[in-house]
Motif scaffolding. Sequence first.
Motif: not given
Length: 150
Positions: A11, A14, A18, A36, A39-40, A43
């Motif tokens: 993590s 990330i 990105v 983010l 995206y987290a 993930f």
Amino acid sequence: MSDLQIRPATSADIAAIVAMLADDTLGAQRESPDDLTPYAAAFERLAGDPNQHLVVAERGGRVVGTLQLTVIPGLSLRGSSRALIEAVRVHADERASGLGTQFIEWAIDESRRQGCQLVQLTSNASRTDAHRFYERLGFEASHVGFKLQL
């Protein structure tokens, strides 16, 4: 190149991933490095799926590349699994260094280790340099791909 390490993404990677996804004409239109949060969440979904392998290339403690390898079990090809390579990115200052080749070779080796009989990937039609790169590594443009935005 001996200081290069290809490892599972964490993590903490990330933001760097990105940033690389957004660092080209296509990515700049579809990625949002300022937020983010989505995206987290993505993930976490990837990290919980044993068929997903999000990896980064790290040199000197710095993330300089990323790719996602997905193992897809199937019935075709006599019940074979196949691997799908997606979201290959190399940091701008590492391009033409051989990192891309090492990355794809890692993905092919990992696909074999996972028991896959085929490795496939897609590349946007506008990425002609990437197409030449993949062909140089033995990939063939054997299919026509279609996508539908939802």
